[in-house]
Write a protein that holds these residues in place. Structure first.
Motif, PDB file in Angstrom:
ATOM      1  N   PHE A  65       0.793  -1.230   0.000  1.00  0.00           N
ATOM      2  CA  PHE A  65       0.000   0.000   0.000  1.00  0.00           C
ATOM      3  C   PHE A  65       0.827   1.282   0.000  1.00  0.00           C
ATOM      4  N   ALA A  66       2.140   1.186  -0.131  1.00  0.00           N
ATOM      5  CA  ALA A  66       2.992   2.382  -0.012  1.00  0.00           C
ATOM      6  C   ALA A  66       2.617   3.494  -0.988  1.00  0.00           C
ATOM      7  N   PRO A  67       2.406   3.223  -2.290  1.00  0.00           N
ATOM      8  CA  PRO A  67       2.048   4.332  -3.187  1.00  0.00           C
ATOM      9  C   PRO A  67       0.791   5.076  -2.755  1.00  0.00           C
ATOM     10  N   THR A  68      -0.195   4.332  -2.257  1.00  0.00           N
ATOM     11  CA  THR A  68      -1.443   4.955  -1.819  1.00  0.00           C
ATOM     12  C   THR A  68      -1.227   5.808  -0.581  1.00  0.00           C
ATOM     13  N   ILE A  69      -0.517   5.273   0.397  1.00  0.00           N
ATOM     14  CA  ILE A  69      -0.258   6.025   1.625  1.00  0.00           C
ATOM     15  C   ILE A  69       0.522   7.298   1.316  1.00  0.00           C
ATOM     16  N   ILE A  70       1.555   7.178   0.503  1.00  0.00           N
ATOM     17  CA  ILE A  70       2.376   8.341   0.155  1.00  0.00           C
ATOM     18  C   ILE A  70       1.541   9.409  -0.546  1.00  0.00           C
ATOM     19  N   GLN A  71       0.692   8.999  -1.465  1.00  0.00           N
ATOM     20  CA  GLN A  71      -0.144   9.955  -2.194  1.00  0.00           C
ATOM     21  C   GLN A  71      -1.183  10.600  -1.285  1.00  0.00           C
ATOM     22  N   LEU A  72      -1.803   9.822  -0.420  1.00  0.00           N
ATOM     23  CA  LEU A  72      -2.809  10.377   0.490  1.00  0.00           C
ATOM     24  C   LEU A  72      -2.185  11.367   1.469  1.00  0.00           C
ATOM     25  N   VAL A  73      -1.028  11.022   1.997  1.00  0.00           N
ATOM     26  CA  VAL A  73      -0.332  11.931   2.918  1.00  0.00           C
ATOM     27  C   VAL A  73       0.042  13.226   2.200  1.00  0.00           C
ATOM     28  N   ALA A  74       0.468  13.111   0.939  1.00  0.00           N
ATOM     29  CA  ALA A  74       0.810  14.301   0.157  1.00  0.00           C
ATOM     30  C   ALA A  74      -0.403  15.193  -0.062  1.00  0.00           C
ATOM     31  N   LEU A  75      -1.595  14.603  -0.079  1.00  0.00           N
ATOM     32  CA  LEU A  75      -2.826  15.379  -0.241  1.00  0.00           C
ATOM     33  C   LEU A  75      -3.311  15.995   1.074  1.00  0.00           C
ATOM     34  N   ASN A  76      -2.572  15.747   2.159  1.00  0.00           N
ATOM     35  CA  ASN A  76      -2.953  16.239   3.479  1.00  0.00           C
ATOM     36  C   ASN A  76      -4.167  15.490   4.028  1.00  0.00           C
ATOM     37  N   ALA A  77      -4.368  14.252   3.585  1.00  0.00           N
ATOM     38  CA  ALA A  77      -5.465  13.434   4.097  1.00  0.00           C
ATOM     39  C   ALA A  77      -5.133  12.932   5.500  1.00  0.00           C
ATOM     40  N   ASN A  78      -6.172  12.613   6.246  1.00  0.00           N
ATOM     41  CA  ASN A  78      -6.038  12.047   7.591  1.00  0.00           C
ATOM     42  C   ASN A  78      -5.968  10.528   7.448  1.00  0.00           C
ATOM     43  N   VAL A  79      -4.756   9.966   7.454  1.00  0.00           N
ATOM     44  CA  VAL A  79      -4.547   8.548   7.154  1.00  0.00           C
ATOM     45  C   VAL A  79      -4.252   7.764   8.429  1.00  0.00           C
ATOM     46  N   HIS A  80      -5.019   6.689   8.636  1.00  0.00           N
ATOM     47  CA  HIS A  80      -4.822   5.786   9.770  1.00  0.00           C
ATOM     48  C   HIS A  80      -4.505   4.393   9.257  1.00  0.00           C
ATOM     49  N   LEU A  81      -3.898   3.597  10.121  1.00  0.00           N
ATOM     50  CA  LEU A  81      -3.609   2.198   9.792  1.00  0.00           C
ATOM     51  C   LEU A  81      -4.153   1.298  10.887  1.00  0.00           C
ATOM     52  N   LEU A  82      -4.867   0.254  10.478  1.00  0.00           N
ATOM     53  CA  LEU A  82      -5.318  -0.792  11.399  1.00  0.00           C
ATOM     54  C   LEU A  82      -4.651  -2.089  10.958  1.00  0.00           C
ATOM     55  N   CYS A  83      -3.750  -2.606  11.782  1.00  0.00           N
ATOM     56  CA  CYS A  83      -3.050  -3.861  11.494  1.00  0.00           C
ATOM     57  C   CYS A  83      -3.580  -4.912  12.465  1.00  0.00           C
ATOM     58  N   LEU A  84      -4.132  -5.989  11.943  1.00  0.00           N
ATOM     59  CA  LEU A  84      -4.866  -6.946  12.782  1.00  0.00           C
ATOM     60  C   LEU A  84      -3.988  -7.966  13.497  1.00  0.00           C
ATOM     61  N   SER A  85      -2.695  -7.943  13.280  1.00  0.00           N
ATOM     62  CA  SER A  85      -1.799  -8.819  14.050  1.00  0.00           C
ATOM     63  C   SER A  85      -0.440  -8.157  14.184  1.00  0.00           C
ATOM     64  N   GLN A  86       0.347  -8.671  15.145  1.00  0.00           N
ATOM     65  CA  GLN A  86       1.712  -8.170  15.323  1.00  0.00           C
ATOM     66  C   GLN A  86       2.706  -8.917  14.437  1.00  0.00           C
ATOM     67  N   GLY A  87       2.237  -9.926  13.687  1.00  0.00           N
ATOM     68  CA  GLY A  87       3.158 -10.698  12.859  1.00  0.00           C
ATOM     69  C   GLY A  87       4.040 -11.606  13.701  1.00  0.00           C
ATOM     70  N   ASN A  88       3.394 -12.387  14.566  1.00  0.00           N
ATOM     71  CA  ASN A  88       4.129 -13.167  15.555  1.00  0.00           C
ATOM     72  C   ASN A  88       4.377 -14.615  15.128  1.00  0.00           C
ATOM     73  N   TYR A  89       4.414 -14.866  13.817  1.00  0.00           N
ATOM     74  CA  TYR A  89       4.557 -16.243  13.320  1.00  0.00           C
ATOM     75  C   TYR A  89       5.858 -16.889  13.812  1.00  0.00           C
ATOM     76  N   TYR A  90       6.931 -16.099  13.887  1.00  0.00           N
ATOM     77  CA  TYR A  90       8.218 -16.595  14.383  1.00  0.00           C
ATOM     78  C   TYR A  90       8.540 -16.018  15.765  1.00  0.00           C
ATOM     79  N   ASN A  91       7.490 -15.704  16.528  1.00  0.00           N
ATOM     80  CA  ASN A  91       7.641 -15.163  17.883  1.00  0.00           C
ATOM     81  C   ASN A  91       8.475 -13.877  17.905  1.00  0.00           C
ATOM     82  N   GLN A  92       8.231 -13.029  16.905  1.00  0.00           N
ATOM     83  CA  GLN A  92       8.933 -11.750  16.821  1.00  0.00           C
ATOM     84  C   GLN A  92       7.960 -10.579  16.858  1.00  0.00           C
TER      85      GLN A  92
END
Length: 270
Positions: A65-92
């Motif tokens: 999603f980097a191109p979208t986030i970069i473009q939205l931030v450049a437009l001064n949009a209010n951008v949030h992120l919801l990540c549904l896991s910490q990525g703990n598959y390898y206990n990291q």
């Protein structure tokens, strides 16, 4: 003669890419305004855009999603992120959470606009079946608490066919189908492309431009460098094939989205 023709064709191809990038930068605000049915003045640019990116794991935000986030931030949009896991598959998980925060800081999303869940019902596991009803509830509560008018996530193939990505798409589609989405909120899904197109890098941009889409976001060389720097924040994920992805993936340069059809608000399904 053939060499001259090849050079000429390559020149016009790169001119075409440059024109597409310039046109997208000029028209992106208008495209989003049409999607969310909002009146966004040129003075405030995209300040009326309240966008939520919904991902499954740390590194999804910059890999896909980097191109979208970069473009939205450049437009001064209010951008949030919801990540549904910490990525703990390898206990990291704890380490990957910090990597995500650093990546988002580079992309323009501050810590207070980031929500990272650590729920045992949402394990980072390609074989895990996430509860779609529970995922829907979590996403809906987040939308209502922040009054988002633009939600962007994966499509039914999840770009990489990861089960967790697909579960998010199913949950968002369920919300749209059952009429639980506010009338002023637009749902978009990131288009998954075939393997050949996926690894054409920026050369794929004209093809994406020609294909019908609800929203088209692309970045130039500066945006690509920013996306790459964000990806390099995820040190735990930098295996050899990640470097190939960062170099050749079109998702580092361009995102195309399709709208997720929505039923009328509070529609009853019998």
């Amino acid at each position: 003669m053939s060499l001259y023709l090849a050079v000429l064709l390559a020149f016009f191809y790169f001119v075409c890419i440059r024109c597409i990038y310039s046109r997208n930068r000029r028209n992106l605000l208008k495209s989003i305004k049409h999607l969310i049915n909002a009146s966004l003045s040129s003075e405030t640019k995209g300040a009326g855009i309240r966008a939520l990116i919904v991902t499954a794991h740390p590194d999804d935000e910059c890999m896909f999603f980097a191109p979208t986030i970069i473009q939205l931030v450049a437009l001064n949009a209010n951008v949030h992120l919801l990540c549904l896991s910490q990525g703990n598959y390898y206990n990291q998980g704890a380490l990957r959470k910090q990597e995500l925060l650093r990546s988002c800081a580079l992309l323009g999303i501050p810590d207070f606009k980031i929500t990272i869940l650590d729920h045992r019902s949402f394990p980072d596991d390609p074989k895990a079946e996430w509860n779609i009803s529970l995922v829907s509830t979590v996403i809906m509560n987040h939308i209502e608490s922040h009054a988002f008018n633009l939600v962007l996530t994966f499509d039914g193939r999840g770009v990489s066919s990861h089960a967790n990505h697909i579960a998010i798409h199913k949950a968002v589609s369920h919300l749209a189908l059952t009429g639980q989405v506010p009338n002023d909120c637009c749902f978009l899904k990131l288009v998954t492309v075939g393997l050949f197109r996926k690894y054409m890098s920026f050369l794929e941009l004209p093809l994406s431009w020609l294909m019908p889409s609800s929203l088209f976001c692309c970045v130039g060389l500066h945006g690509y460098r920013l996306a790459k720097e964000a990806m390099f924040c995820h040190r735990t994920q930098l295996l050899w094939f990640r470097y190939l992805y960062v170099t050749f993936s079109r998702y580092m340069y361009v995102n195309t989205f399709q709208s997720i059809p929505q039923a009328p608000r509070n529609l009853k399904i019998y």
